[in-house]
Scaffold this motif. Structure first.
Motif, PDB file in Angstrom:
ATOM      1  N   VAL A   1      37.293  35.882 -34.907  1.00  0.00           N
ATOM      2  CA  VAL A   1      36.662  37.189 -35.088  1.00  0.00           C
ATOM      3  C   VAL A   1      36.583  37.864 -33.720  1.00  0.00           C
ATOM      4  N   ASP A   2      36.813  39.150 -33.728  1.00  0.00           N
ATOM      5  CA  ASP A   2      36.813  39.966 -32.518  1.00  0.00           C
ATOM      6  C   ASP A   2      35.612  40.898 -32.641  1.00  0.00           C
ATOM      7  N   VAL A   3      34.619  40.748 -31.763  1.00  0.00           N
ATOM      8  CA  VAL A   3      33.373  41.484 -31.930  1.00  0.00           C
ATOM      9  C   VAL A   3      32.958  42.177 -30.637  1.00  0.00           C
ATOM     10  N   ILE A   4      32.182  43.240 -30.832  1.00  0.00           N
ATOM     11  CA  ILE A   4      31.501  43.923 -29.731  1.00  0.00           C
ATOM     12  C   ILE A   4      30.009  43.632 -29.868  1.00  0.00           C
ATOM     13  N   ILE A   5      29.388  43.221 -28.775  1.00  0.00           N
ATOM     14  CA  ILE A   5      27.931  43.083 -28.720  1.00  0.00           C
ATOM     15  C   ILE A   5      27.436  44.023 -27.629  1.00  0.00           C
ATOM     16  N   ASP A   6      26.481  44.868 -27.978  1.00  0.00           N
ATOM     17  CA  ASP A   6      25.945  45.866 -27.047  1.00  0.00           C
ATOM     18  C   ASP A   6      24.586  45.388 -26.535  1.00  0.00           C
ATOM     19  N   PHE A   7      24.530  45.079 -25.260  1.00  0.00           N
ATOM     20  CA  PHE A   7      23.287  44.604 -24.644  1.00  0.00           C
ATOM     21  C   PHE A   7      22.546  45.722 -23.906  1.00  0.00           C
ATOM     22  N   SER A   8      22.981  46.979 -24.084  1.00  0.00           N
ATOM     23  CA  SER A   8      22.439  48.067 -23.269  1.00  0.00           C
ATOM     24  C   SER A   8      20.963  48.323 -23.525  1.00  0.00           C
ATOM     25  N   GLU A   9      20.476  48.013 -24.745  1.00  0.00           N
ATOM     26  CA  GLU A   9      19.064  48.262 -25.062  1.00  0.00           C
ATOM     27  C   GLU A   9      18.182  47.050 -24.817  1.00  0.00           C
ATOM     28  N   GLN A  10      18.756  45.954 -24.357  1.00  0.00           N
ATOM     29  CA  GLN A  10      17.974  44.744 -24.115  1.00  0.00           C
ATOM     30  C   GLN A  10      17.398  44.769 -22.696  1.00  0.00           C
ATOM     31  N   PRO A  11      16.119  44.465 -22.548  1.00  0.00           N
ATOM     32  CA  PRO A  11      15.502  44.529 -21.212  1.00  0.00           C
ATOM     33  C   PRO A  11      16.046  43.467 -20.266  1.00  0.00           C
ATOM     34  N   VAL A  12      16.108  43.818 -19.010  1.00  0.00           N
ATOM     35  CA  VAL A  12      16.525  42.856 -17.993  1.00  0.00           C
ATOM     36  C   VAL A  12      15.598  41.650 -18.025  1.00  0.00           C
ATOM     37  N   GLY A  13      16.187  40.465 -17.959  1.00  0.00           N
ATOM     38  CA  GLY A  13      15.393  39.241 -18.000  1.00  0.00           C
ATOM     39  C   GLY A  13      15.247  38.638 -19.375  1.00  0.00           C
ATOM     40  N   SER A  14      15.679  39.358 -20.415  1.00  0.00           N
ATOM     41  CA  SER A  14      15.578  38.807 -21.765  1.00  0.00           C
ATOM     42  C   SER A  14      16.711  37.818 -22.014  1.00  0.00           C
ATOM     43  N   ASN A  15      16.418  36.835 -22.848  1.00  0.00           N
ATOM     44  CA  ASN A  15      17.388  35.810 -23.220  1.00  0.00           C
ATOM     45  C   ASN A  15      17.656  35.903 -24.712  1.00  0.00           C
ATOM     46  N   ILE A  16      18.917  35.947 -25.080  1.00  0.00           N
ATOM     47  CA  ILE A  16      19.324  36.107 -26.482  1.00  0.00           C
ATOM     48  C   ILE A  16      20.180  34.911 -26.864  1.00  0.00           C
ATOM     49  N   ILE A  17      19.853  34.285 -27.973  1.00  0.00           N
ATOM     50  CA  ILE A  17      20.556  33.072 -28.385  1.00  0.00           C
ATOM     51  C   ILE A  17      21.478  33.391 -29.555  1.00  0.00           C
ATOM     52  N   LEU A  18      22.703  32.945 -29.443  1.00  0.00           N
ATOM     53  CA  LEU A  18      23.649  32.974 -30.555  1.00  0.00           C
ATOM     54  C   LEU A  18      23.397  31.716 -31.382  1.00  0.00           C
ATOM     55  N   THR A  19      22.945  31.900 -32.625  1.00  0.00           N
ATOM     56  CA  THR A  19      22.505  30.778 -33.447  1.00  0.00           C
ATOM     57  C   THR A  19      23.505  30.483 -34.562  1.00  0.00           C
ATOM     58  N   ASN A  20      23.319  29.318 -35.181  1.00  0.00           N
ATOM     59  CA  ASN A  20      24.166  28.862 -36.281  1.00  0.00           C
ATOM     60  C   ASN A  20      23.283  28.333 -37.401  1.00  0.00           C
ATOM     61  N   THR A  21      23.502  28.806 -38.620  1.00  0.00           N
ATOM     62  CA  THR A  21      22.729  28.321 -39.772  1.00  0.00           C
ATOM     63  C   THR A  21      23.611  27.721 -40.863  1.00  0.00           C
ATOM     64  N   ALA A  22      24.882  27.484 -40.574  1.00  0.00           N
ATOM     65  CA  ALA A  22      25.797  26.981 -41.602  1.00  0.00           C
ATOM     66  C   ALA A  22      25.563  25.501 -41.868  1.00  0.00           C
ATOM     67  N   ARG A  23      25.500  25.141 -43.144  1.00  0.00           N
ATOM     68  CA  ARG A  23      25.392  23.738 -43.535  1.00  0.00           C
ATOM     69  C   ARG A  23      26.740  23.039 -43.377  1.00  0.00           C
ATOM     70  N   THR A  24      26.686  21.712 -43.258  1.00  0.00           N
ATOM     71  CA  THR A  24      27.907  20.915 -43.162  1.00  0.00           C
ATOM     72  C   THR A  24      27.777  19.686 -44.049  1.00  0.00           C
ATOM     73  N   PRO A  25      28.754  19.423 -44.968  1.00  0.00           N
ATOM     74  CA  PRO A  25      29.906  20.268 -45.292  1.00  0.00           C
ATOM     75  C   PRO A  25      29.457  21.646 -45.778  1.00  0.00           C
ATOM     76  N   PHE A  26      30.309  22.634 -45.577  1.00  0.00           N
ATOM     77  CA  PHE A  26      29.940  24.005 -45.869  1.00  0.00           C
ATOM     78  C   PHE A  26      30.171  24.308 -47.345  1.00  0.00           C
TER      79      PHE A  26
END
Length: 509
Positions: A298-323
């Motif tokens: 997947v080819d994506v754009i993520i815009d961090f322009s509205e996020q305050p300096v010093g904030s930490n953002i986590i890319l999470t996963n909720t997929a079960r396995t086996p899916f």
């Protein structure tokens, strides 16, 4: 074993430079090597395999229409890192334990350069498989700009070779896409996601057999699917990336053996998806989450322009396995992918996401010369082990798919099981028509397909070109494609690598 997340910075993959440039083609040499790699600051170095001694392999970037020749060189040792099951096809005692062949996944390529699983070769080409033809592969790159990837595809041990580290990204570009003004340069970043497990000494762990195997089981034995305890991005476990307050483009590849990822940002902000396997979508799609199967991009754009300096953002996963019926991920481990740390912007963000990206010309069903049914089947072998098949056939059975050059066909992928299978077809990029629910019980008892609901169109992010499709259980998934521009022998298979190796893979001619 416990490791702290977000300790190491995200490595940025190196762009491989060609060995020579000629008038008619560009020439590369890529060597497969064994070496030590550090996956985490608090983990001992791990012995792995990789292209050019890197995990993942270096990114190869080419221009649309640029003819590229690559000599893939096997400089690996004679002994495999991981346990080999000699009872499955292509892995008998008479075969070299270490054999490789490179498949450029998603490429329209001649069969001699397609990475057929029987075109394997050992170190220094001392032994070669029956489909081996050339030491140098040729890629014409006469297709739309796209995020492809290269990985091992050797018969019977693909799961082991890819898990050992043989994977990398391959990007086709052109001037039209470059002119769109998308984030570029250091703001365009490949993310190659895998999962791994480790022994206490830092060595790679891969199961020798299933838990509590019956006495008659071979040891080592193939398993129905592998999932690791740690999520690895660009070769680091749960890395962090410092991002400026601006837009970034991320080309994301799921290079795991079995694990799906259902990705979200814990900040609640959306992804803007601009592309899929075969290149750009016609228009951007804004989504809160993305599910990516093994081999999908997947080819994506993520815009961090509205996020305050010093904030930490986590890319999470909720997929079960086996899916998607198995165990849910642990929110503190396998539910984490990576972290973004927002820092101040260095300058003006002049990048943009146009409302129109490219033209995706849709196939018309009336153009189809033939409709084929492809069934996804599960049985047991003589040891009582699960064996996954296509059309109730093993890989070594006769070829039943013989499309004609230039013909458009519709394939109905029938999944009467309980798991989602990512089905990949070599040579072509296809389009998803729809998924239609059907009565699984009636099908399993009498072989009848009785639809139980209306066709469901592909998700917005699936409406471009694809080479891998998620075939949902209880659905007939329909895809349409033109078989071109080459003739010859190719394969199609499930991209859960344990399924591909045993035995959900078939030849097509």
């Amino acid at each position: 074993m416990t490791l702290e997340p977000f300790v190491d910075p995200l490595p940025l993959t190196r762009t491989l430079q060609p060995k020579e440039r000629f008038k008619c083609f560009t020439y590369y040499e890529v060597t497969m090597k064994e070496f030590l790699h550090n996956f985490h600051s608090n983990l001992p170095n791990t012995r792995v395999w990789g292209y050019e001694g890197e995990i993942p392999g270096p990114t190869i970037e080419v221009t649309q229409g640029e003819c590229v020749h690559i000599k893939w060189i096997n400089d690996l040792p004679d002994r495999h890192l991981l346990p080999i099951d000699h009872t499955i096809h292509g892995s008998g005692e008479d075969m070299p334990n270490v054999r490789t062949v490179v498949h450029l996944h998603g490429a329209e390529v001649e069969p001699e350069s397609g990475g057929h699983p029987e075109a394997w070769f050992s170190r220094d080409f001392a032994q070669c498989g029956p489909r081996f033809a050339h030491t140098v592969y040729k890629y014409s790159n006469n297709q739309k700009p796209a995020t492809l990837w290269y990985h091992d595809h050797a018969l019977g041990i693909t799961r082991l070779n890819v898990y050992a580290g043989l994977a990398g990204m391959y990007i086709i570009r052109n001037e039209q896409e470059d002119s769109l003004g998308l984030p570029s340069g250091k703001y365009e970043i490949p993310l190659i996601i895998q999962d791994k497990s480790f022994n206490e000494d830092g060595s790679l762990f891969y199961p020798r057999t299933v838990d509590n195997p019956p006495s008659e089981f071979p040891n080592p034995s193939i398993i129905p699917g592998f999932v690791g305890d740690f999520i690895v991005v660009n070769g680091k476990i749960w890395p962090y990336l410092e991002v400026e307050q601006r837009k970034y483009r991320f080309r994301i590849l799921n290079a795991s053996n079995q694990r799906f990822y259902r990705m979200r940002l814990d900040s609640g902000q959306p992804f803007v998806q601009i592309g899929s396997d075969g290149g750009l979508l016609q228009r951007p799609v804004t989504v809160d989450e993305i599910t990516i199967a093994p081999a999908e991009r997947v080819d994506v754009i993520i815009d961090f322009s509205e996020q305050p300096v010093g904030s930490n953002i986590i890319l999470t996963n909720t997929a079960r396995t086996p899916f998607d019926f198995g165990a849910p991920p642990d929110p503190n481990t396998t539910g984490l992918i990576m972290q973004f740390r927002v820092i101040s912007r260095e300058g003006t963000d002049e990048s943009q996401v146009p409302k129109f990206l490219t033209t995706v010309k849709r196939f018309n069903e009336s153009e189809s010369k033939r409709t084929r049914d492809i069934t996804l089947d599960v049985t047991q072998d003589r040891y009582g082990r699960l064996m996954f098949m296509l059309n109730d056939h093993m890989y070594i059975d006769k070829i039943t798919e013989n499309p004609m050059l230039g013909d458009i066909e519709i394939w109905r992928i029938i999944n009467s099981g309980i798991a989602v299978h990512p089905i990949h077809i070599h040579l072509v990029q296809f389009q998803i028509l729809d998924r239609i629910p059907f009565d699984v019980e009636a099908y399993n008892l009498k072989g009848q397909i009785r639809f139980t609901g209306d066709p469901e169109p592909p998700l917005p992010g699936e409406q471009g070109w694809k080479d891998t499709v998620q075939a949902f259980p209880g659905f007939v998934t329909r895809v349409i494609m033109r078989f071109a521009p080459y003739i010859g022998r190719y394969v199609y298979h499930c991209h859960i690598l344990e399924h591909e190796d045993y035995d959900m893979s078939a030849n097509l001619r």
